[in-house]
Enzyme design. Sequence first.
Site, short mmCIF file in Angstrom:
data_model
loop_
_atom_site.label_atom_id
_atom_site.label_comp_id
_atom_site.label_asym_id
_atom_site.label_seq_id
_atom_site.Cartn_x
_atom_site.Cartn_y
_atom_site.Cartn_z
N PRO A 1 0.66 -1.20 -0.05
CA PRO A 1 -0.01 0.05 0.11
C PRO A 1 0.67 1.36 -0.02
CG PRO A 1 -0.70 -1.57 1.65
CD PRO A 1 0.61 -2.02 1.26
N LYS A 2 0.44 2.33 -0.58
CA LYS A 2 1.11 3.57 -0.68
C LYS A 2 0.73 4.36 0.41
CE LYS A 2 2.14 7.62 -3.43
NZ LYS A 2 1.92 8.53 -2.35
N TRP A 3 1.43 4.79 1.50
CA TRP A 3 1.03 5.61 2.65
C TRP A 3 1.17 7.07 2.43
CZ3 TRP A 3 -1.51 2.63 5.88
CH2 TRP A 3 -1.28 1.24 6.27
#
Length: 323
Positions: free
Chosen positions: A19-21
Amino acid sequence: MEARLVEDIPKGSEWQYEPKWDGFRCLAYKRAEEVELIGKSGKSLRRYFPEIVEALSRAHKPQTFVIDGELIIEIDGRLSFDALQMRLHPAQSRILQLSQKTPARLVAFDILFAAGKWITEQPFSERREALEKFADNLHSPLVSLTEATHRIATARAWLQSGRTDTDGIVAKRLDIDYRFGERAMLKIKRMRTADCVVGGFRYAQGGKTLGSLLLGLYDDEGLLHHVGFTSSVPIADRPELTKQLLKLCAPESFTGDAPGRPSRWATQRSAKWQPVRPLLVAEVRYDHVTGNRFRHGTKFLRWRPDKRPQQCRFDQISPNSRA
Protein backbone atom coordinates in the site's frame (compact mmCIF):
# COMPACT_ATOMS: atom_id res chain seq x y z
CA MET A 1 14.97 5.70 -2.61
CA GLU A 2 11.98 7.31 -4.31
CA ALA A 3 9.13 6.23 -6.58
CA ARG A 4 8.15 7.12 -10.14
CA LEU A 5 4.46 7.56 -10.98
CA VAL A 6 3.13 5.10 -13.59
CA GLU A 7 -0.33 4.35 -14.97
CA ASP A 8 -0.66 0.66 -14.11
CA ILE A 9 0.71 -2.02 -11.78
CA PRO A 10 3.69 -3.87 -13.29
CA LYS A 11 3.39 -7.64 -13.70
CA GLY A 12 5.95 -10.31 -12.90
CA SER A 13 7.36 -12.51 -10.16
CA GLU A 14 10.16 -9.99 -9.56
CA TRP A 15 7.75 -7.48 -7.99
CA GLN A 16 6.42 -6.98 -4.47
CA TYR A 17 3.38 -4.75 -3.96
CA GLU A 18 2.63 -2.59 -0.92
CA PRO A 19 0.00 0.00 0.00
CA LYS A 20 1.09 3.59 -0.62
CA TRP A 21 0.91 5.51 2.64
CA ASP A 22 0.24 9.24 2.47
CA GLY A 23 2.23 10.89 5.24
CA PHE A 24 5.70 12.22 6.05
CA ARG A 25 8.47 10.04 4.60
CA CYS A 26 11.05 9.36 7.26
CA LEU A 27 14.34 7.61 7.96
CA ALA A 28 14.43 6.50 11.59
CA TYR A 29 17.85 5.99 13.22
CA LYS A 30 18.57 4.39 16.56
CA ARG A 31 21.94 3.97 18.26
CA ALA A 32 21.84 2.79 21.88
CA GLU A 33 19.14 5.02 23.44
CA GLU A 34 19.47 7.84 20.90
CA VAL A 35 16.75 8.13 18.24
CA GLU A 36 16.59 10.48 15.25
CA LEU A 37 13.87 10.98 12.63
CA ILE A 38 14.94 12.57 9.34
CA GLY A 39 12.42 13.77 6.76
CA LYS A 40 12.85 13.93 2.97
CA SER A 41 14.02 17.53 3.31
CA GLY A 42 16.97 16.32 5.39
CA LYS A 43 15.62 18.10 8.47
CA SER A 44 14.94 16.46 11.80
CA LEU A 45 11.34 15.55 12.67
CA ARG A 46 12.29 14.28 16.12
CA ARG A 47 10.76 17.06 18.21
CA TYR A 48 7.42 16.83 16.39
CA PHE A 49 6.78 13.14 17.07
CA PRO A 50 7.87 12.39 20.66
CA GLU A 51 5.64 9.32 20.89
CA ILE A 52 7.49 7.68 17.97
CA VAL A 53 10.86 8.56 19.48
CA GLU A 54 9.81 6.96 22.76
CA ALA A 55 8.49 3.83 21.02
CA LEU A 56 11.74 3.35 19.09
CA SER A 57 13.92 4.06 22.12
CA ARG A 58 12.23 1.15 23.91
CA ALA A 59 13.12 -1.27 21.11
CA HIS A 60 15.71 -3.49 22.82
CA LYS A 61 16.58 -5.63 19.80
CA PRO A 62 18.27 -4.61 17.63
CA GLN A 63 20.07 -1.89 19.55
CA THR A 64 21.16 -0.05 16.40
CA PHE A 65 19.10 0.24 13.21
CA VAL A 66 18.07 2.49 10.33
CA ILE A 67 14.60 1.97 8.89
CA ASP A 68 12.74 3.66 6.05
CA GLY A 69 9.06 4.36 6.55
CA GLU A 70 6.16 6.77 6.66
CA LEU A 71 4.82 8.78 9.58
CA ILE A 72 1.02 8.78 9.46
CA ILE A 73 -1.91 9.82 11.64
CA GLU A 74 -5.24 8.05 11.33
CA ILE A 75 -8.48 9.57 12.57
CA ASP A 76 -11.58 7.35 12.38
CA GLY A 77 -9.75 4.98 10.04
CA ARG A 78 -8.82 7.72 7.58
CA LEU A 79 -5.40 9.24 7.05
CA SER A 80 -5.27 12.89 8.11
CA PHE A 81 -2.54 14.97 6.49
CA ASP A 82 -3.93 18.02 8.29
CA ALA A 83 -3.19 16.33 11.63
CA LEU A 84 0.39 15.72 10.49
CA GLN A 85 0.84 19.35 9.47
CA MET A 86 -0.49 20.49 12.83
CA ARG A 87 2.50 18.75 14.45
CA LEU A 88 4.87 21.25 12.82
CA HIS A 89 4.17 23.68 15.63
CA PRO A 90 6.68 25.94 17.39
CA ALA A 91 5.30 25.25 20.88
CA GLN A 92 6.52 22.00 22.40
CA SER A 93 3.58 21.95 24.82
CA ARG A 94 1.16 21.90 21.87
CA ILE A 95 3.11 19.08 20.19
CA LEU A 96 2.99 17.00 23.38
CA GLN A 97 -0.74 17.60 23.69
CA LEU A 98 -1.35 16.50 20.08
CA SER A 99 0.90 13.44 20.47
CA GLN A 100 -1.45 12.22 23.21
CA LYS A 101 -4.69 13.21 21.51
CA THR A 102 -3.86 12.00 17.99
CA PRO A 103 -0.77 9.76 18.21
CA ALA A 104 1.18 9.11 15.04
CA ARG A 105 2.31 5.76 13.72
CA LEU A 106 5.50 4.84 11.86
CA VAL A 107 4.83 2.34 9.07
CA ALA A 108 8.14 0.62 8.20
CA PHE A 109 8.74 -0.60 4.65
CA ASP A 110 12.53 -1.00 4.36
CA ILE A 111 15.59 -1.40 6.57
CA LEU A 112 19.07 -0.11 5.78
CA PHE A 113 21.11 -1.04 8.85
CA ALA A 114 20.56 -4.21 10.86
CA ALA A 115 22.53 -6.85 12.78
CA GLY A 116 25.44 -4.46 13.15
CA LYS A 117 25.98 -3.70 9.45
CA TRP A 118 24.68 -1.73 6.48
CA ILE A 119 22.58 -3.95 4.21
CA THR A 120 21.72 -1.42 1.50
CA GLU A 121 23.62 -3.45 -1.13
CA GLN A 122 21.52 -6.55 -0.45
CA PRO A 123 18.49 -7.22 -2.69
CA PHE A 124 15.16 -6.01 -1.39
CA SER A 125 13.96 -9.60 -0.83
CA GLU A 126 16.69 -10.04 1.82
CA ARG A 127 16.07 -6.59 3.32
CA ARG A 128 12.39 -7.46 3.66
CA GLU A 129 13.29 -10.59 5.65
CA ALA A 130 15.50 -8.47 7.90
CA LEU A 131 12.67 -5.95 8.30
CA GLU A 132 10.24 -8.66 9.38
CA LYS A 133 12.68 -9.85 12.04
CA PHE A 134 13.12 -6.25 13.16
CA ALA A 135 9.35 -5.78 13.46
CA ASP A 136 9.03 -8.91 15.64
CA ASN A 137 11.24 -7.23 18.28
CA LEU A 138 9.37 -3.93 18.56
CA HIS A 139 6.16 -4.80 20.42
CA SER A 140 4.74 -1.30 19.94
CA PRO A 141 1.40 -0.34 18.34
CA LEU A 142 3.01 2.90 17.14
CA VAL A 143 5.54 1.16 14.88
CA SER A 144 4.26 -1.41 12.41
CA LEU A 145 5.32 -3.33 9.32
CA THR A 146 3.62 -2.41 6.07
CA GLU A 147 1.42 -4.97 4.34
CA ALA A 148 2.94 -6.66 1.29
CA THR A 149 1.95 -9.16 -1.39
CA HIS A 150 3.44 -10.84 -4.45
CA ARG A 151 -0.01 -11.35 -6.00
CA ILE A 152 -1.01 -8.71 -8.53
CA ALA A 153 -4.68 -9.61 -7.98
CA THR A 154 -4.36 -8.57 -4.34
CA ALA A 155 -2.59 -5.36 -5.34
CA ARG A 156 -5.35 -4.51 -7.82
CA ALA A 157 -7.95 -5.19 -5.12
CA TRP A 158 -6.14 -2.75 -2.81
CA LEU A 159 -6.09 -0.14 -5.56
CA GLN A 160 -9.76 -0.53 -6.45
CA SER A 161 -11.14 -0.99 -2.94
CA GLY A 162 -11.54 2.68 -2.11
CA ARG A 163 -9.87 2.07 1.28
CA THR A 164 -9.30 5.38 3.03
CA ASP A 165 -6.08 4.57 4.91
CA THR A 166 -3.89 4.56 1.78
CA ASP A 167 -3.86 6.38 -1.55
CA GLY A 168 -2.46 3.81 -3.96
CA ILE A 169 0.11 1.06 -4.50
CA VAL A 170 3.92 0.95 -4.51
CA ALA A 171 5.69 -1.73 -6.57
CA LYS A 172 9.25 -2.73 -5.66
CA ARG A 173 11.64 -5.06 -7.45
CA LEU A 174 12.80 -7.88 -5.21
CA ASP A 175 16.22 -8.12 -6.83
CA ILE A 176 17.62 -4.59 -6.49
CA ASP A 177 19.67 -2.83 -3.85
CA TYR A 178 18.62 0.32 -1.99
CA ARG A 179 19.28 3.19 -4.40
CA PHE A 180 19.55 6.52 -2.60
CA GLY A 181 17.90 9.40 -4.45
CA GLU A 182 16.79 7.28 -7.41
CA ARG A 183 13.20 6.70 -8.49
CA ALA A 184 13.75 2.95 -8.44
CA MET A 185 10.25 2.09 -7.16
CA LEU A 186 6.95 2.55 -8.99
CA LYS A 187 3.81 4.16 -7.57
CA ILE A 188 0.29 3.82 -8.86
CA LYS A 189 -2.10 6.29 -7.29
CA ARG A 190 -5.80 5.78 -6.73
CA MET A 191 -7.37 8.40 -8.98
CA ARG A 192 -10.96 9.60 -8.84
CA THR A 193 -12.91 12.25 -10.72
CA ALA A 194 -15.22 15.07 -9.63
CA ASP A 195 -17.31 17.69 -11.39
CA CYS A 196 -16.41 21.11 -9.98
CA VAL A 197 -17.61 24.67 -10.44
CA VAL A 198 -15.11 27.20 -11.76
CA GLY A 199 -15.29 30.03 -9.24
CA GLY A 200 -12.27 32.01 -10.35
CA PHE A 201 -8.89 31.93 -12.02
CA ARG A 202 -5.30 33.09 -11.67
CA TYR A 203 -3.19 34.51 -14.47
CA ALA A 204 -0.03 32.72 -15.51
CA GLN A 205 3.04 34.21 -13.87
CA GLY A 206 4.19 37.30 -15.74
CA GLY A 207 1.37 37.13 -18.30
CA LYS A 208 -2.24 37.96 -19.03
CA THR A 209 -3.50 34.53 -19.98
CA LEU A 210 -4.99 31.85 -17.80
CA GLY A 211 -2.64 30.09 -15.40
CA SER A 212 -5.04 28.00 -13.30
CA LEU A 213 -8.74 27.52 -12.67
CA LEU A 214 -10.04 27.73 -9.08
CA LEU A 215 -12.49 24.97 -8.29
CA GLY A 216 -15.48 24.89 -5.97
CA LEU A 217 -18.11 22.54 -4.56
CA TYR A 218 -21.45 23.31 -2.90
CA ASP A 219 -22.32 22.20 0.63
CA ASP A 220 -25.76 21.21 1.95
CA GLU A 221 -26.56 24.85 2.73
CA GLY A 222 -25.88 25.99 -0.82
CA LEU A 223 -22.54 27.69 -0.07
CA LEU A 224 -19.80 27.39 -2.68
CA HIS A 225 -16.43 26.45 -1.14
CA HIS A 226 -13.02 26.61 -2.76
CA VAL A 227 -11.60 23.06 -2.90
CA GLY A 228 -8.53 23.31 -5.11
CA PHE A 229 -7.22 24.22 -8.54
CA THR A 230 -6.21 22.83 -11.91
CA SER A 231 -3.44 24.21 -14.10
CA SER A 232 -3.52 21.48 -16.76
CA VAL A 233 -5.86 23.19 -19.24
CA PRO A 234 -4.32 22.71 -22.74
CA ILE A 235 -2.03 25.59 -23.68
CA ALA A 236 -3.74 26.06 -27.04
CA ASP A 237 -7.12 26.58 -25.34
CA ARG A 238 -5.97 29.20 -22.84
CA PRO A 239 -6.21 32.45 -24.88
CA GLU A 240 -9.84 31.82 -25.86
CA LEU A 241 -10.74 30.54 -22.39
CA THR A 242 -9.19 33.66 -20.84
CA LYS A 243 -11.52 35.83 -22.96
CA GLN A 244 -14.49 33.73 -21.89
CA LEU A 245 -13.58 34.01 -18.22
CA LEU A 246 -13.08 37.77 -18.42
CA LYS A 247 -16.69 38.10 -19.58
CA LEU A 248 -17.77 36.23 -16.45
CA CYS A 249 -15.80 38.34 -13.97
CA ALA A 250 -17.76 39.26 -10.85
CA PRO A 251 -17.13 41.01 -7.51
CA GLU A 252 -17.33 37.65 -5.71
CA SER A 253 -18.01 33.99 -6.38
CA PHE A 254 -17.15 31.70 -3.47
CA THR A 255 -19.73 32.16 -0.73
CA GLY A 256 -18.05 29.74 1.69
CA ASP A 257 -14.31 29.15 1.99
CA ALA A 258 -12.47 31.30 -0.56
CA PRO A 259 -8.89 31.36 -1.91
CA GLY A 260 -6.35 33.80 -0.55
CA ARG A 261 -7.49 33.91 3.06
CA PRO A 262 -4.73 34.27 5.67
CA SER A 263 -2.65 31.11 5.91
CA ARG A 264 0.88 30.24 6.93
CA TRP A 265 1.13 28.41 3.58
CA ALA A 266 -0.06 31.36 1.46
CA THR A 267 2.25 33.33 -0.80
CA GLN A 268 1.78 36.78 -2.27
CA ARG A 269 0.95 35.26 -5.64
CA SER A 270 -1.49 32.67 -4.24
CA ALA A 271 -3.61 35.45 -2.74
CA LYS A 272 -4.20 37.14 -6.13
CA TRP A 273 -7.12 35.73 -8.06
CA GLN A 274 -10.10 36.88 -10.12
CA PRO A 275 -13.64 35.78 -9.14
CA VAL A 276 -16.02 34.73 -11.92
CA ARG A 277 -19.71 33.93 -11.91
CA PRO A 278 -20.07 30.21 -11.07
CA LEU A 279 -21.49 29.04 -14.39
CA LEU A 280 -18.82 26.70 -15.81
CA VAL A 281 -18.45 23.07 -14.73
CA ALA A 282 -15.19 21.15 -15.25
CA GLU A 283 -14.51 17.47 -14.65
CA VAL A 284 -11.13 16.93 -12.99
CA ARG A 285 -9.14 13.94 -11.80
CA TYR A 286 -7.72 13.96 -8.27
CA ASP A 287 -5.82 11.60 -6.03
CA HIS A 288 -6.37 12.63 -2.42
CA VAL A 289 -8.64 14.81 -0.28
CA THR A 290 -7.62 16.38 3.02
CA GLY A 291 -9.92 18.63 5.02
CA ASN A 292 -12.47 18.93 2.17
CA ARG A 293 -9.76 20.09 -0.25
CA PHE A 294 -7.77 18.39 -2.97
CA ARG A 295 -4.32 17.73 -1.53
CA HIS A 296 -2.58 18.35 -4.85
CA GLY A 297 -3.36 20.10 -8.09
CA THR A 298 -5.94 18.25 -10.17
CA LYS A 299 -5.87 17.21 -13.84
CA PHE A 300 -8.40 18.90 -16.12
CA LEU A 301 -10.33 16.27 -18.11
CA ARG A 302 -13.22 18.01 -19.90
CA TRP A 303 -15.97 20.58 -19.68
CA ARG A 304 -19.41 19.45 -18.48
CA PRO A 305 -22.01 21.75 -20.12
CA ASP A 306 -24.58 19.04 -19.37
CA LYS A 307 -24.35 19.63 -15.61
CA ARG A 308 -25.77 22.47 -13.55
CA PRO A 309 -23.25 24.08 -11.16
CA GLN A 310 -25.56 23.35 -8.21
CA GLN A 311 -25.13 19.63 -8.91
CA CYS A 312 -21.44 19.88 -8.02
CA ARG A 313 -21.55 18.93 -4.36
CA PHE A 314 -19.22 17.67 -1.65
CA ASP A 315 -20.75 14.19 -1.67
CA GLN A 316 -18.62 13.46 -4.76
CA ILE A 317 -15.44 13.48 -2.68
CA SER A 318 -16.77 11.98 0.54
CA PRO A 319 -14.86 8.94 1.92
CA ASN A 320 -17.53 6.53 0.69
CA SER A 321 -17.83 7.89 -2.84
CA ARG A 322 -16.48 5.90 -5.76
CA ALA A 323 -15.25 7.24 -9.11
